[in-house]
Design an enzyme around this catalytic site. Structure first.
Site, PDB file in Angstrom:
ATOM      1  N   PRO A  34       0.852  -1.199   0.000  1.00  0.00           N
ATOM      2  CA  PRO A  34       0.000   0.000   0.000  1.00  0.00           C
ATOM      3  C   PRO A  34       0.883   1.242   0.000  1.00  0.00           C
ATOM      4  O   PRO A  34       1.740   1.408   0.860  1.00  0.00           O
ATOM      5  CB  PRO A  34      -0.781  -0.125   1.318  1.00  0.00           C
ATOM      6  N   MET A  35       0.692   2.114  -0.984  1.00  0.00           N
ATOM      7  CA  MET A  35       1.504   3.323  -1.104  1.00  0.00           C
ATOM      8  C   MET A  35       0.593   4.529  -1.280  1.00  0.00           C
ATOM      9  O   MET A  35      -0.239   4.557  -2.187  1.00  0.00           O
ATOM     10  CB  MET A  35       2.473   3.204  -2.287  1.00  0.00           C
ATOM     11  N   GLN A  88      -6.136  -1.160   4.386  1.00  0.00           N
ATOM     12  CA  GLN A  88      -5.194  -0.885   5.463  1.00  0.00           C
ATOM     13  C   GLN A  88      -5.561   0.395   6.204  1.00  0.00           C
ATOM     14  O   GLN A  88      -5.861   1.415   5.582  1.00  0.00           O
ATOM     15  CB  GLN A  88      -3.766  -0.762   4.922  1.00  0.00           C
ATOM     16  N   CYS A 118       4.471   2.897   9.181  1.00  0.00           N
ATOM     17  CA  CYS A 118       4.718   4.122   8.423  1.00  0.00           C
ATOM     18  C   CYS A 118       5.621   5.060   9.225  1.00  0.00           C
ATOM     19  O   CYS A 118       5.295   5.424  10.359  1.00  0.00           O
ATOM     20  CB  CYS A 118       3.407   4.824   8.083  1.00  0.00           C
ATOM     21  N   ASN A 220       9.630  -7.529   3.311  1.00  0.00           N
ATOM     22  CA  ASN A 220       9.511  -6.315   2.505  1.00  0.00           C
ATOM     23  C   ASN A 220      10.776  -5.474   2.683  1.00  0.00           C
ATOM     24  O   ASN A 220      11.310  -5.382   3.770  1.00  0.00           O
ATOM     25  CB  ASN A 220       8.279  -5.518   2.953  1.00  0.00           C
ATOM     26  N   GLY A 221      11.241  -4.915   1.572  1.00  0.00           N
ATOM     27  CA  GLY A 221      12.388  -4.024   1.637  1.00  0.00           C
ATOM     28  C   GLY A 221      13.467  -4.387   0.639  1.00  0.00           C
ATOM     29  O   GLY A 221      14.068  -5.453   0.725  1.00  0.00           O
ATOM     30  N   ASP A 222      13.690  -3.524  -0.330  1.00  0.00           N
ATOM     31  CA  ASP A 222      14.794  -3.626  -1.298  1.00  0.00           C
ATOM     32  C   ASP A 222      14.626  -4.713  -2.356  1.00  0.00           C
ATOM     33  O   ASP A 222      15.564  -4.969  -3.106  1.00  0.00           O
ATOM     34  CB  ASP A 222      16.133  -3.861  -0.587  1.00  0.00           C
ATOM     35  N   GLY A 244       6.984  -2.767  -3.322  1.00  0.00           N
ATOM     36  CA  GLY A 244       6.444  -1.422  -3.344  1.00  0.00           C
ATOM     37  C   GLY A 244       7.017  -0.596  -4.465  1.00  0.00           C
ATOM     38  O   GLY A 244       6.552  -0.638  -5.603  1.00  0.00           O
ATOM     39  N   ARG A 245       8.092   0.144  -4.175  1.00  0.00           N
ATOM     40  CA  ARG A 245       8.642   1.106  -5.129  1.00  0.00           C
ATOM     41  C   ARG A 245       9.054   0.466  -6.453  1.00  0.00           C
ATOM     42  O   ARG A 245       8.975   1.106  -7.506  1.00  0.00           O
ATOM     43  CB  ARG A 245       9.839   1.823  -4.488  1.00  0.00           C
TER      44      ARG A 245
END
Length: 362
Positions: A34-35, A88, A118, A220-222, A244-245
């Site tokens: 979720p972004m 969320q 967040c 999550n992450g990278d 995400g990104r």
């Protein structure tokens, strides 16, 4: 768990799967993060079409939701084709979280996700998001309030801890599972890191390998390449990953990862025609969702990411963000397709170095 797909009843085919409450996901599912101001229905559609297994709304303020704020209520909307789908929420007040969970129930998504990760100041200053990592007892109370107010499975997304001196995720995971959370997504950074430095997946692995933990654990992450996905899958043993990104301007990453995990080979990257087709789909859905003026304006933030890596593309990008009609935009897109037919874009050092300004809901 195992899911049995009946072909010949005497010889069923055994398929590994991941389960969140009654939601059955494929083996090693890929989740779309979720972004804020990114994960709207038009963006979620192009990610769904390109392999995302589970998606979420933009994160929603519980206070805004119970105050009937227009922006918060609009974020509740989703389409049937998006299922399985989670909404969320974030907040620091038990009553507001409980009331917002009850409101979400009426929209009938597949799950409710709580944001305890967040890191942005405007959220943390309200005692929400990652701020709750400083008070595990409050985190448990907020989670219990949500669980008691909804019939839906409740999941949590969080971080390793507030800072390097308080990486409490192992304790957090046990407490959340004990109170009834059905799955946990962990971003491998502390709040103090924001999005800087390298995500530490060793503590995510420690949670997953804790014999007390039986719920799915997603990392999550990278994650921005199929190779890194396979490496982290094997090295850390998580049940799936959240992206995400890396999906911004490149929704194809989901199917590319799946193809690599299945075959060990790389899927052909999208051609310029495929890129233009997805841009146009995204644009038209944005207009349908937000109206012509706002749909065109908000689509402008995505062009740079979709067209990243093509030589001398700046001139065309400048044209795209100056056009105010669908016809004009499509004319520029046709010119781009003709000019770059057969040309592959240069690969960036990292797909997550996105120029798009976003607030990640983690």
């Amino acid at each position: 768990m195992y899911v049995f797909r009946l072909g010949n009843p005497a010889n069923p085919i055994k398929i590994m799967a991941v389960q969140i409450g009654d939601i059955v996901l494929p083996d090693f599912p890929l989740l779309l993060a979720p972004m804020e101001d990114v994960s709207d229905p038009p963006f979620r559609l192009v990610c769904k079409l390109n392999g995302a297994d589970l998606m979420y709304s933009e994160f929603i303020s519980s206070e805004g939701l119970i105050r009937n704020a227009v922006k918060s209520k609009q974020k509740l909307d989703f389409f049937e084709y998006e299922r399985p789908f989670g909404i969320q929420i974030f907040g620091g007040d038990e009553e507001a979280m409980a009331m917002s969970a009850a409101i979400i129930d009426t929209t009938n998504p597949d799950l409710v996700d709580i944001n305890f990760g967040c890191p942005v100041k405007k959220v943390v200053c309200k005692g929400a998001g990652a701020a709750v990592l400083k008070d595990i007892n409050l985190m448990v109370r907020l989670t219990r309030a949500v669980i008691r107010s909804t019939k839906l499975p409740v999941t949590v997304k969080t971080r390793l801890g507030w800072d390097d001196q308080s990486k409490n995720i192992e304790q957090v995971a046990e407490r959340l599972q004990d109170v009834g959370v059905k799955a946990l997504t962990i971003h491998g950074r502390t709040r103090s890191q924001l999005y800087k430095g390298e995500a530490d997946w060793t503590l995510i692995a420690a949670v997953k390998n804790n014999p007390r933990i039986s719920i799915p654990v997603f990392g999550n992450g990278d994650i921005d390449t199929p190779e890194k996905t396979l490496e982290y899958k094997n090295k850390f043993g998580v049940d799936g990953i959240m992206i995400g990104r890396a999906a911004i301007g490149y929704p194809w990453i989901f199917n590319e990862i799946k193809y690599f995990l299945k075959t060990g080979e790389h899927k052909e990257p999208p051609s310029i025609k495929e890129r233009i087709d997805v841009i146009q789909e995204h644009l038209m859905r944005s207009i349908e969702w937000k109206g012509t003026i706002l749909g065109i304006l908000e689509m402008r933030r995505h062009y740079t990411n979709y067209l990243k890596g093509f030589p001398y593309i700046k001139e065309f990008r400048n044209q795209l963000v100056q056009k105010n009609t669908v016809e004009e935009i499509k004319e520029v897109l046709e010119q781009i397709q003709k000019k770059y037919d057969g040309i592959e874009p240069a690969k960036p050092d990292s797909m997550i170095d996105s120029p798009l300004s976003i607030v990640m809901a983690d």
